[in-house]
Design a protein around this motif. Structure first.
Motif, short mmCIF file in Angstrom:
data_model
loop_
_atom_site.label_atom_id
_atom_site.label_comp_id
_atom_site.label_asym_id
_atom_site.label_seq_id
_atom_site.Cartn_x
_atom_site.Cartn_y
_atom_site.Cartn_z
N HIS A 34 0.83 -1.20 0.00
CA HIS A 34 0.00 0.00 0.00
C HIS A 34 0.87 1.26 0.00
CE1 HIS A 34 -2.35 3.23 1.95
NE2 HIS A 34 -3.27 2.81 1.11
N ALA A 35 1.91 1.28 0.84
CA ALA A 35 2.81 2.44 0.92
C ALA A 35 3.51 2.67 -0.42
CB ALA A 35 3.84 2.24 2.02
N LYS A 36 3.91 1.58 -1.08
CA LYS A 36 4.60 1.71 -2.37
C LYS A 36 3.65 2.26 -3.44
CE LYS A 36 7.83 -0.80 -5.30
NZ LYS A 36 8.47 -2.11 -5.49
N ARG A 37 2.44 1.71 -3.50
CA ARG A 37 1.45 2.23 -4.46
C ARG A 37 1.15 3.70 -4.20
NH1 ARG A 37 -0.92 -2.66 -3.24
NH2 ARG A 37 -2.51 -1.64 -1.96
N SER A 38 1.03 4.07 -2.93
CA SER A 38 0.73 5.45 -2.57
C SER A 38 1.83 6.41 -3.01
CB SER A 38 0.51 5.58 -1.06
OG SER A 38 -0.65 4.93 -0.66
N ILE A 39 3.08 6.04 -2.75
CA ILE A 39 4.18 6.94 -3.09
C ILE A 39 4.31 7.07 -4.60
CG2 ILE A 39 6.17 5.36 -3.08
CD1 ILE A 39 6.13 8.70 -1.32
N VAL A 40 4.14 5.98 -5.32
CA VAL A 40 4.20 6.03 -6.79
C VAL A 40 3.07 6.92 -7.31
CG1 VAL A 40 3.88 4.66 -8.90
CG2 VAL A 40 5.41 3.84 -7.08
N ARG A 41 1.88 6.77 -6.77
CA ARG A 41 0.72 7.56 -7.21
C ARG A 41 0.94 9.05 -6.93
NH1 ARG A 41 -3.03 4.64 -5.10
NH2 ARG A 41 -3.12 5.73 -3.12
N VAL A 42 1.44 9.40 -5.75
CA VAL A 42 1.67 10.80 -5.41
C VAL A 42 2.72 11.41 -6.33
CG1 VAL A 42 2.58 12.36 -3.64
CG2 VAL A 42 0.93 10.61 -3.01
N VAL A 43 3.79 10.70 -6.58
CA VAL A 43 4.84 11.21 -7.47
C VAL A 43 4.28 11.39 -8.89
CG1 VAL A 43 7.07 10.69 -8.56
CG2 VAL A 43 6.77 10.39 -6.08
N SER A 147 7.40 7.61 1.66
CA SER A 147 6.09 7.09 2.08
C SER A 147 5.97 7.14 3.60
CB SER A 147 5.91 5.64 1.61
OG SER A 147 6.67 4.76 2.42
N THR A 148 4.79 6.80 4.08
CA THR A 148 4.61 6.64 5.51
C THR A 148 5.41 5.42 5.96
OG1 THR A 148 2.61 5.37 5.11
CG2 THR A 148 2.33 7.71 5.58
N CYS A 149 5.78 5.42 7.23
CA CYS A 149 6.55 4.32 7.81
C CYS A 149 5.61 3.16 8.12
CB CYS A 149 7.22 4.82 9.08
SG CYS A 149 8.48 3.74 9.76
N PHE A 150 6.03 1.94 7.82
CA PHE A 150 5.20 0.77 8.06
C PHE A 150 6.03 -0.34 8.69
CE2 PHE A 150 6.77 0.80 3.71
CZ PHE A 150 7.39 -0.43 3.59
N ASP A 151 5.37 -1.35 9.21
CA ASP A 151 6.03 -2.49 9.81
C ASP A 151 6.63 -3.33 8.68
OD1 ASP A 151 6.79 -4.32 11.81
OD2 ASP A 151 5.02 -5.54 11.42
N GLY A 152 7.94 -3.47 8.66
CA GLY A 152 8.56 -4.26 7.61
C GLY A 152 10.06 -4.30 7.75
N SER A 153 10.65 -5.24 7.06
CA SER A 153 12.10 -5.43 7.04
C SER A 153 12.65 -4.90 5.74
CB SER A 153 12.43 -6.92 7.17
OG SER A 153 13.75 -7.16 6.78
N VAL A 154 13.52 -3.92 5.82
CA VAL A 154 14.15 -3.35 4.63
C VAL A 154 14.91 -4.42 3.87
CG1 VAL A 154 15.84 -1.68 3.79
CG2 VAL A 154 14.20 -1.02 5.55
N ALA A 155 15.63 -5.28 4.58
CA ALA A 155 16.40 -6.35 3.93
C ALA A 155 15.48 -7.25 3.13
CB ALA A 155 17.18 -7.15 4.97
N GLU A 156 14.34 -7.62 3.70
CA GLU A 156 13.40 -8.48 2.98
C GLU A 156 12.80 -7.76 1.78
OE1 GLU A 156 10.44 -10.13 5.58
OE2 GLU A 156 11.96 -10.98 6.92
N LEU A 157 12.45 -6.49 1.96
CA LEU A 157 11.86 -5.73 0.85
C LEU A 157 12.85 -5.56 -0.30
CD1 LEU A 157 10.04 -2.98 2.92
CD2 LEU A 157 8.96 -4.81 1.59
N ARG A 158 14.10 -5.33 0.02
CA ARG A 158 15.12 -5.18 -1.02
C ARG A 158 15.39 -6.51 -1.71
NH1 ARG A 158 19.32 -1.15 2.14
NH2 ARG A 158 18.04 0.73 1.88
N GLY A 159 15.36 -7.59 -0.95
CA GLY A 159 15.61 -8.91 -1.51
C GLY A 159 14.46 -9.43 -2.34
N GLY A 161 12.15 -7.51 -3.94
CA GLY A 161 11.68 -6.64 -5.01
C GLY A 161 10.19 -6.41 -4.87
N SER A 162 9.74 -6.15 -3.64
CA SER A 162 8.31 -6.04 -3.30
C SER A 162 7.57 -5.17 -4.29
CB SER A 162 8.18 -5.46 -1.91
OG SER A 162 6.83 -5.33 -1.56
N SER A 163 6.34 -5.58 -4.61
CA SER A 163 5.53 -4.82 -5.58
C SER A 163 4.64 -3.82 -4.92
CB SER A 163 4.68 -5.78 -6.39
OG SER A 163 3.89 -6.59 -5.55
#
Length: 163
Positions: A34-43, A147-159, A161-163
């Motif tokens: 959701h945060a990724k879709r939101s930031i892409v949409r705002v940009v 984006s807004t801050c959310f519960d998540g692991s940066v390492a996992e998200l980078r590994g 390639g979260s959509s």
């Protein structure tokens, strides 16, 4: 209602509450996708408000963030840019961006450098972003957003390639 169905109802209600709490312990109401879709949409809405051909400089990229009273989380950052074509009116473009952000419930603040020919821009926060900035510099326009801050692991998200 029988005793067996009562327990099932209690278990279903408890599971729903626990799922809601564990999905967002920081209370932001946002997950990674959701945060990724939101930031892409705002940009995209920002760049569409003034037009032109924009290119991605960075992102969306996962990065660490801090939340008051909660465990560290993750957020998405994005930077897009374009060469400012001859004949643009930076002040008018700042106004267009500010209007677009106000429609998204982003609180804005304009800024200008202190020179005789000031560099203009606007920054904002709230709504779907933690922070966002638009620089309307004569050589290069840019939009930088987090984006807004959310519960998540940066390492996992980078590994992943979260959509």
């Amino acid at each position: 209602m029988s005793r067996g169905t009562s327990w099932v109802a209690v278990l279903v209600a408890t599971a729903a509450v626990l799922t809601a709490c564990s999905a967002d312990p920081g209370g932001s109401g946002t997950d990674a996708s959701h945060a990724k879709r939101s930031i892409v949409r705002v940009v995209e809405q920002t760049t569409e408000s003034i037009g032109g051909g924009w290119s991605v400089y960075s992102g969306p990229a996962a990065e660490h963030c801090e939340r008051a009273g909660a465990a560290p989380g993750a957020r998405w950052s994005s930077i897009v840019e374009r060469t400012a074509p001859d004949g643009v009116d930076p002040a008018a473009d700042v106004e267009r961006v500010e209007q677009a952000w106000n429609e998204l419930e982003i609180t804005t603040e304009r800024f200008a450098s202190g020179s005789a020919d000031p560099l203009l821009g606007v920054r904002g926060a709230g709504g779907p972003v933690t922070s966002i900035g638009f620089n309307a510099f004569p050589q290069r326009y840019s939009v930088t957003a987090e984006s807004t801050c959310f519960d998540g692991s940066v390492a996992e998200l980078r590994g992943a390639g979260s959509s």
